[in-house]
Motif scaffolding. Structure first.
Motif, PDB file in Angstrom:
ATOM      1  N   ARG A 310       0.840  -1.197   0.000  1.00  0.00           N
ATOM      2  CA  ARG A 310       0.000   0.000   0.000  1.00  0.00           C
ATOM      3  C   ARG A 310       0.877   1.249   0.000  1.00  0.00           C
ATOM      4  O   ARG A 310       2.086   1.167   0.211  1.00  0.00           O
ATOM      5  CB  ARG A 310      -0.938   0.012   1.203  1.00  0.00           C
ATOM      6  CG  ARG A 310      -0.270   0.024   2.552  1.00  0.00           C
ATOM      7  CD  ARG A 310      -1.305  -0.078   3.667  1.00  0.00           C
ATOM      8  NE  ARG A 310      -0.716  -0.096   4.997  1.00  0.00           N
ATOM      9  CZ  ARG A 310      -0.420   0.991   5.705  1.00  0.00           C
ATOM     10  NH1 ARG A 310      -0.633   2.186   5.192  1.00  0.00           N
ATOM     11  NH2 ARG A 310       0.094   0.896   6.909  1.00  0.00           N
ATOM     12  N   ARG A 312       2.790   4.073   1.284  1.00  0.00           N
ATOM     13  CA  ARG A 312       3.369   4.322   2.602  1.00  0.00           C
ATOM     14  C   ARG A 312       4.317   5.512   2.596  1.00  0.00           C
ATOM     15  O   ARG A 312       4.834   5.892   3.636  1.00  0.00           O
ATOM     16  CB  ARG A 312       4.139   3.094   3.093  1.00  0.00           C
ATOM     17  CG  ARG A 312       3.282   1.858   3.273  1.00  0.00           C
ATOM     18  CD  ARG A 312       4.148   0.645   3.620  1.00  0.00           C
ATOM     19  NE  ARG A 312       3.353  -0.565   3.688  1.00  0.00           N
ATOM     20  CZ  ARG A 312       2.758  -1.023   4.783  1.00  0.00           C
ATOM     21  NH1 ARG A 312       2.860  -0.351   5.897  1.00  0.00           N
ATOM     22  NH2 ARG A 312       2.060  -2.137   4.761  1.00  0.00           N
ATOM     23  N   ASP A 318       3.961   2.385  -3.746  1.00  0.00           N
ATOM     24  CA  ASP A 318       3.368   1.317  -2.952  1.00  0.00           C
ATOM     25  C   ASP A 318       4.492   0.425  -2.441  1.00  0.00           C
ATOM     26  O   ASP A 318       5.335  -0.023  -3.227  1.00  0.00           O
ATOM     27  CB  ASP A 318       2.407   0.489  -3.796  1.00  0.00           C
ATOM     28  CG  ASP A 318       1.197   1.282  -4.259  1.00  0.00           C
ATOM     29  OD1 ASP A 318       1.034   2.422  -3.808  1.00  0.00           O
ATOM     30  OD2 ASP A 318       0.419   0.754  -5.067  1.00  0.00           O
TER      31      ASP A 318
END
Length: 337
Positions: A310, A312, A318
């Motif tokens: 995801r 971050r 990602d």
């Protein structure tokens, strides 16, 4: 923003391990585990990672050389897994594959011109004269002399053989090429020539590439997006500039630190990351984070919980690492201070 051409969602490929007289199933090789990415029309996604990480299996499963265990592959709005053999054969006119080994991927007993013309013959494109003209056009496009059509594969160098493979893949005017480590078997000087050829073909023909490679330096000037694979998982995914200049995952950092630097004065020992040990057995993957057995930051959380891929980092990459967000905050504080 270019239109999406290929979408891979949750792709899974397992291979059974069989043994004994009755060939009973004794285990499973987890070659690809939930891989997702997209490729835009006219752009390049580089799928990178060390040997054995599953990247070539991804390419072959997209083409349905291997049937997927799970997930979907959508090409130009069509789910390839739902197509019959005849429908898939027709769709492959738009979706072609270039193999890694230019020595093994060409039939030894066929002249180069016949090799390049074979897709035209199989799909019933043109008459004999039209196919001959198309072959000459393709030879010129990839930088081979017209008189080479009558020569056999053993009469060409490795780089020339790979050009024949590329010409064969272009014969049906595809929109996407899956390139499975197309330069890894070539000398460094020849690698640059083939990469430059691919860049030119992309500009002239508007091709999209899924470029599979283990060498980040090879794809740096060709890729628009980069997906880094480790043990069947994508651990970092983002635009090429972000991944190359601000890698967030420890594995990506290690891969980039292994790229040779021509000028020793430009080397940064503080950023040098050396991987210890070998890639784990995909038939018995570690718990939690797949990279934890070789990561210098691994702790109990990494062993217990697999990090999701995801966003971050402030850059938007990602990353599948529990500590990528913390590292990004620390880096931001350091730069602002």
């Amino acid at each position: 923003m270019s239109a999406e051409l290929l979408r891979v969602e949750g792709l899974v490929k397992h291979f059974p391990i069989r043994g004994g007289v009755l060939q009973r199933r004794r285990g499973t090789v987890h070659a690809v585990e939930g891989v997702s990415f997209t490729v835009a029309a006219g752009e390049t996604l580089a799928l990178v990672g060390e040997s054995g990480c599953g990247k070539s299996t991804v390419g072959r499963t997209i083409m349905r050389f291997h049937e997927p265990t799970g997930g979907t592959v959508t090409f130009d709005g069509t789910d390839l897994s739902t197509l019959s053999t005849a429908q898939l054969r027709q769709k492959r006119r738009e979706l072609q594959f270039v193999f890694q080994d230019p020595y093994a991927s060409l039939p030894a007993r066929m002249p180069a011109g016949d090799i390049v013309a074979e897709p035209l013959h199989i799909h019933g494109v043109g008459d004999r004269a039209g196919r001959r003209a198309r072959v000459r056009e393709l030879f010129d496009l990839v930088g081979l002399p017209a008189q080479a059509v009558s020569r056999y594969p053993h009469e060409f160098s490795g780089g020339q053989r790979q050009r024949i493979g590329i010409a064969r893949a272009l014969a049906l005017e595809p929109r996407l090429l899956i390139l499975d480590e197309p330069v890894s078997a070539l000398d460094v000087s020849i690698q640059a020539q083939v990469v430059n050829l691919l860049a030119r073909l992309q500009r002239e023909l508007g091709l999209a590439y899924l470029f599979i490679a283990h060498d980040l330096a090879v794809v740096r000037h060709l890729a628009h997006q980069v997906a880094v694979m480790y043990l069947g998982h994508i651990v970092e995914y983002g635009d090429a500039d972000t991944v190359f200049t601000r890698p967030a995952h420890p594995y990506t950092q290690a891969l980039l630190s292994a790229v040779p630097v021509p000028d020793p004065r430009l080397r940064d020992p503080a950023r040098r990351r050396l991987l210890q040990g070998d890639l784990p057995n995909p038939a018995d993957p570690p718990s939690g984070c797949p990279f934890r057995t070789r990561c210098w930051r691994a702790d109990d959380r990494c062993a217990a919980e697999r990090p999701a891929l995801r966003v971050r980092t402030p850059s938007g990459a990602d990353t599948a690492c529990h500590y990528a967000e913390e590292d990004a905050r620390n880096e931001g504080a350091r730069l602002s201070g």
